[in-house]
Scaffold this motif. Structure first.
Motif, short mmCIF file in Angstrom:
data_model
loop_
_atom_site.label_atom_id
_atom_site.label_comp_id
_atom_site.label_asym_id
_atom_site.label_seq_id
_atom_site.Cartn_x
_atom_site.Cartn_y
_atom_site.Cartn_z
N VAL A 1 32.14 91.43 57.35
CA VAL A 1 30.81 91.54 56.78
C VAL A 1 30.59 90.40 55.80
O VAL A 1 31.31 90.29 54.80
CB VAL A 1 30.64 92.90 56.09
CG1 VAL A 1 29.26 93.01 55.46
CG2 VAL A 1 30.89 94.04 57.06
N ARG A 2 29.64 89.53 56.11
CA ARG A 2 29.36 88.39 55.24
C ARG A 2 27.86 88.21 55.11
O ARG A 2 27.10 88.53 56.02
CB ARG A 2 29.97 87.10 55.84
CG ARG A 2 31.45 86.91 55.52
CD ARG A 2 31.95 85.61 56.10
NE ARG A 2 31.94 85.62 57.57
CZ ARG A 2 31.20 84.82 58.31
NH1 ARG A 2 30.40 83.94 57.74
NH2 ARG A 2 31.23 84.91 59.62
N ARG A 3 27.45 87.64 54.00
CA ARG A 3 26.03 87.40 53.76
C ARG A 3 25.41 86.50 54.81
O ARG A 3 24.29 86.69 55.25
CB ARG A 3 25.83 86.76 52.37
CG ARG A 3 25.56 87.73 51.26
CD ARG A 3 24.22 88.38 51.46
NE ARG A 3 23.99 89.54 50.60
CZ ARG A 3 23.52 89.47 49.36
NH1 ARG A 3 23.24 88.30 48.83
NH2 ARG A 3 23.33 90.55 48.65
N GLY A 4 26.14 85.49 55.25
CA GLY A 4 25.54 84.49 56.15
C GLY A 4 25.35 84.97 57.58
O GLY A 4 24.52 84.45 58.32
N ASP A 5 26.09 85.99 57.95
CA ASP A 5 26.11 86.45 59.33
C ASP A 5 24.95 87.40 59.60
O ASP A 5 25.10 88.60 59.64
CB ASP A 5 27.46 87.15 59.57
CG ASP A 5 27.67 87.52 61.01
OD1 ASP A 5 26.77 87.25 61.84
OD2 ASP A 5 28.73 88.09 61.31
N ARG A 6 23.74 86.86 59.81
CA ARG A 6 22.55 87.70 59.79
C ARG A 6 22.47 88.67 60.94
O ARG A 6 22.03 89.81 60.77
CB ARG A 6 21.29 86.84 59.74
CG ARG A 6 21.17 86.16 58.40
CD ARG A 6 19.84 85.52 58.20
NE ARG A 6 18.73 86.44 58.43
CZ ARG A 6 17.47 86.07 58.34
NH1 ARG A 6 17.18 84.83 58.04
NH2 ARG A 6 16.51 86.93 58.56
N ARG A 7 22.90 88.23 62.12
CA ARG A 7 22.82 89.12 63.30
C ARG A 7 23.64 90.38 63.08
O ARG A 7 23.15 91.49 63.22
CB ARG A 7 23.34 88.39 64.53
CG ARG A 7 22.26 87.76 65.37
CD ARG A 7 22.90 87.10 66.57
NE ARG A 7 23.57 88.11 67.41
CZ ARG A 7 22.96 88.71 68.43
NH1 ARG A 7 21.71 88.42 68.70
NH2 ARG A 7 23.59 89.59 69.17
N ASN A 8 24.89 90.18 62.72
CA ASN A 8 25.77 91.32 62.51
C ASN A 8 25.37 92.14 61.30
O ASN A 8 25.47 93.36 61.31
CB ASN A 8 27.22 90.84 62.35
CG ASN A 8 27.86 90.55 63.69
OD1 ASN A 8 27.44 91.08 64.71
ND2 ASN A 8 28.85 89.68 63.69
N LEU A 9 24.89 91.45 60.26
CA LEU A 9 24.55 92.14 59.02
C LEU A 9 23.40 93.13 59.24
O LEU A 9 23.39 94.23 58.70
CB LEU A 9 24.17 91.11 57.95
CG LEU A 9 24.25 91.61 56.51
CD1 LEU A 9 25.63 92.14 56.18
CD2 LEU A 9 23.89 90.48 55.55
N GLU A 10 22.44 92.71 60.08
CA GLU A 10 21.31 93.59 60.34
C GLU A 10 21.78 94.88 61.02
O GLU A 10 21.37 95.98 60.67
CB GLU A 10 20.29 92.88 61.23
CG GLU A 10 19.03 93.68 61.41
CD GLU A 10 17.97 92.87 62.14
OE1 GLU A 10 17.56 93.30 63.23
OE2 GLU A 10 17.58 91.80 61.62
N ARG A 11 22.65 94.71 61.96
CA ARG A 11 23.19 95.87 62.66
C ARG A 11 24.02 96.73 61.69
O ARG A 11 23.91 97.96 61.69
CB ARG A 11 24.08 95.32 63.78
CG ARG A 11 24.85 96.36 64.45
CD ARG A 11 24.64 96.27 65.95
NE ARG A 11 25.61 97.12 66.58
CZ ARG A 11 26.46 96.67 67.48
NH1 ARG A 11 26.43 95.40 67.87
NH2 ARG A 11 27.32 97.49 68.02
N TYR A 12 24.83 96.06 60.87
CA TYR A 12 25.66 96.76 59.88
C TYR A 12 24.81 97.62 58.97
O TYR A 12 25.14 98.75 58.66
CB TYR A 12 26.43 95.70 59.09
CG TYR A 12 27.34 96.24 58.00
CD1 TYR A 12 28.56 96.81 58.31
CD2 TYR A 12 26.98 96.13 56.65
CE1 TYR A 12 29.40 97.29 57.31
CE2 TYR A 12 27.81 96.60 55.65
CZ TYR A 12 29.03 97.18 55.98
OH TYR A 12 29.85 97.64 54.99
N ARG A 13 23.67 97.07 58.56
CA ARG A 13 22.82 97.79 57.62
C ARG A 13 22.12 98.99 58.25
O ARG A 13 21.64 99.86 57.54
CB ARG A 13 21.80 96.84 57.00
CG ARG A 13 22.43 96.01 55.92
CD ARG A 13 21.46 95.08 55.27
NE ARG A 13 22.03 94.50 54.06
CZ ARG A 13 21.76 93.30 53.62
NH1 ARG A 13 20.91 92.54 54.27
NH2 ARG A 13 22.31 92.86 52.52
#
Lengths: 327, 324
Positions: A84-96
């Motif tokens: 989980v990283r700030r820059g990784d927007r695709r994964n972060l959206e799913r994570y959230r």
């Protein structure tokens, strides 16, 4: 891998003063390298007093705060694991969507001008840019039912509800994205005593029904021990002790855990501390953060940071203390 | 024992809201010399308003009925000047969240000086320093003299609550009203403040009213407890009697619904009180707890039960729990 979240060496500090008079090197070390593993389906309890870093840890887990060092690894619903990283927007959206945060005070986390229906759907509506509106509304209405509110509540506003009901709305909002992990940060602290139990029971019910994993944060050790499978005790941004809930209650080992248990109103034991103060670490620590208050302190505690180590064979207990013997 | 504070049929209504908020709806109790009286209740139960009224602190929008007598003097018969002279010297009050009670740009030294001069205008700065140091020592603030120049933000919440207690005691009151003094504090600090209050009570022979939403906290300091709900007293009893043999179902529910040490979700279900607390703007005609009460019958919904029993052991319930 059975671990839903694997957190290693999580570190976060804040600048103490902002603006013109800022002292550049004055920082508050909120998290000083925390390790934590959350298994699928488990409730992990976090206790600690204000300033212990428990809220910072929770906010970092959902990336409301970016961490400075350390890693958070997440096992996604499709079986892939990523960092989980700030820059990784695709994964972060799913994570959230899969990891939702529930705040302490529902009267400030719900916009008073919005109706319940809007509150539940607006986040998802923006993300999907209006697509699948009908499906979303259906899910949100289902959510209302799951948290024990009526369908007719859809058009009402937060001010028309009591504190407990508002916390139900906040939970329904979290459920809309079908999360796998709920991070509950002091969700019953602002509620009346007689209503608290209702929300705790609702959380247990939701957990069962949806197979949720949970991080449950509170300052009340007895409540955390009741709700959680494993409990971590934080002080000064560091993990003092971590153990299965029952083991911790039966026999707390770390001097700070003992102090917490003895201080609880139900314990009936009067404080022996006359005026010890909590400490907010503004420098990188050189020893144990609890050393200034610890009744067992020795010189070594002030100069060498104790690292968490296993105590007892296969007990699953970790203790960070120079004075606790490894068995 | 003699009575230092007596409250008779107190009713407080806040008329600035429509419909008016009926915060206190007929409350009578007394406080004996040297006693610690606990008041437990949820938000909106009227517990804080009762304390504010007892210290003569209610504002102009509060409509007050009933009688409050402090050491033989009826608040209603006093003029503002006389009330002022009672506050601080006879009765003092400490509050939740001490940081809000201090002026952020005034040092402790000045705060103490001002407080002392309210009742003794001739107090010199030197006298105030000496007195403040002694008071801060009494509440266990280390290095008291050197901390007099500090501002409120330089203290932690627990330390500031100690300072507030010292200020409340500055003019040697006999009665100390404590309104949720430990609620905003961490548990370990809470325990310290409770221990301090107990110590001061013994040493100074204070009479105390201790208010909290948490029955376990109240039980730690109080000799006798009043249970408030919906602006009314539902039960009164000595602490151990109240906990072991409650007569009012609400008291029992409140005590049983706490999360007990060592219980776990996998083995022990929670004991719940359903529903939510009453709305003080729309009080029910019957018992305020009736809509949530497991023993409720028709009569409870329509008719308010009286507060029955002997002084010190009273309950308000049509169908009380049996004495075992």
């Amino acid at each position: 891998m059975n671990e839903l979240l694997e957190v290693t060496n999580l570190t976060k500090s804040f600048q103490l003063h902002a603006g013109l008079f800022a002292q550049a090197d004055q920082r508050v070390y909120a998290l000083g390298g925390v390790d934590l593993t959350l298994r699928t389906g488990e409730t992990y309890g976090l206790v600690g007093e204000s300033g212990s870093g428990k809220t910072t840890l929770a906010r970092t887990l959902v990336q409301l705060e970016a961490h400075e060092r350390g890693t958070i690894r997440y096992l996604s619903s499709d079986g892939s694991a990523w960092e989980v990283r700030r820059g990784d927007r695709r994964n972060l959206e799913r994570y959230r969507q899969e990891v939702r945060y529930v705040f302490q005070d529902p009267s400030s986390s719900l916009d008073p001008r919005m109706t319940v229906g809007d509150l539940l759907t607006i986040g998802a509506r923006q993300r999907t840019r209006g697509k699948d509106r009908a499906g979303l509304v259906a899910r949100a209405r289902e959510g209302l039912d799951h948290v024990g509110l009526r369908a007719s509540d859809w058009d009402r506003r937060p001010s028309e509800f009591s504190g407990g009901q508002r916390q139900r709305i906040a939970l329904a909002r979290a459920l809309v994205t079908r999360p796998r992990l709920l991070i509950c940060d002091e969700v019953v602290s602002a509620l009346d005593v007689s209503v608290r139990g209702q929300i705790l029971e609702l959380l247990l019910d939701l957990k069962n029904r949806f197979g949720l994993s949970m991080v449950f944060i509170a300052h009340d050790l007895d409540v955390v021990a009741y709700m959680a499978d494993r409990v971590g005790v934080l002080y000064g941004g560091r993990m003092m002790e971590e153990a299965p809930s029952r083991l911790l209650v039966e026999k707390p080992l770390h001097p700070y855990t003992k102090l917490l248990f003895d201080s609880a109103p139900g314990a009936g034991i009067r404080s022996r501390e006359t005026s010890a103060q909590k400490l907010t670490p503004t420098r990188a620590l050189t020893g144990c953060p609890f050393a200034p208050r610890c009744p067992l302190v020795i010189d070594r505690c002030r100069t060498e940071i104790p690292l968490p180590r296993a105590v007892g064979p296969q007990s699953g207990r970790l203790v960070a203390c120079h004075r606790v013997e490894a068995e | 024992m003699s009575t230092v504070l007596s409250v008779e049929d107190l009713r407080v209504t806040f008329v600035s809201q429509k419909p008016p908020v009926q915060a206190v709806r007929g409350v009578s109790f007394h406080l004996e010399t040297g006693e610690c009286l606990g008041i437990v209740g949820e938000s909106g139960s009227g517990k804080s308003v009762t304390a504010w009224a007892s210290a003569g602190l209610l504002g102009a929008d509060a409509l007050r009925e009933g009688k409050i007598v402090l050491e033989g003097q009826d608040w209603a018969e006093l003029n503002p000047e006389q009330r002022r002279s009672l506050r601080g010297t006879r009765v003092a009050m400490i509050f939740q969240e001490p940081s809000r009670s201090f002026d952020p740009i005034v040092t402790l030294e000045k705060t103490f000086w001002e407080t002392l001069r309210v009742h003794r205008p001739e107090t010199t700065r030197e006298e105030a320093r000496t007195r403040a140091t002694a008071l801060l020592n009494e509440v266990h603030i280390a290095d008291a003299e050197s901390r007099l120049g500090s501002f409120p933000h330089q203290f932690s919440g627990g330390m500031l609550q100690r300072v507030m207690i010292a200020l409340a005691l500055a003019n040697d009151p006999q009665v100390l009203l404590c309104d949720e003094p430990t609620t905003a504090l961490d548990v370990t600090i809470q325990a310290q403040i409770l221990a301090l209050l107990n110590e001061l009570r013994r040493r100074r022979g204070l009479s105390m009213v201790f208010i909290s939403h948490d029955l376990e906290t109240v039980a730690q300091v109080a000799d006798r407890i009043l249970v408030f709900y919906g602006g009314l007293i539902l039960e009164e009893a000595p602490t151990d009697v109240l906990l072991s043999r409650p007569r009012q179902p609400y008291t029992r529910g409140l005590w049983d619904s706490r999360v007990k040490r060592g219980s776990h979700y996998s083995t022990t279900p929670l004991t719940l009180i359903g529903g939510s607390p009453p709305d003080p703007q729309r009080p029910e005609p019957g018992c305020p707890f009736a809509p949530r009460c497991p023993r409720s019958q028709d009569r409870c919904q329509t008719e308010l039960p009286p507060l029955e029993g002997a002084v010190g052991r009273r309950h308000r319930c049509w169908f009380p729990l049996e004495e075992p």
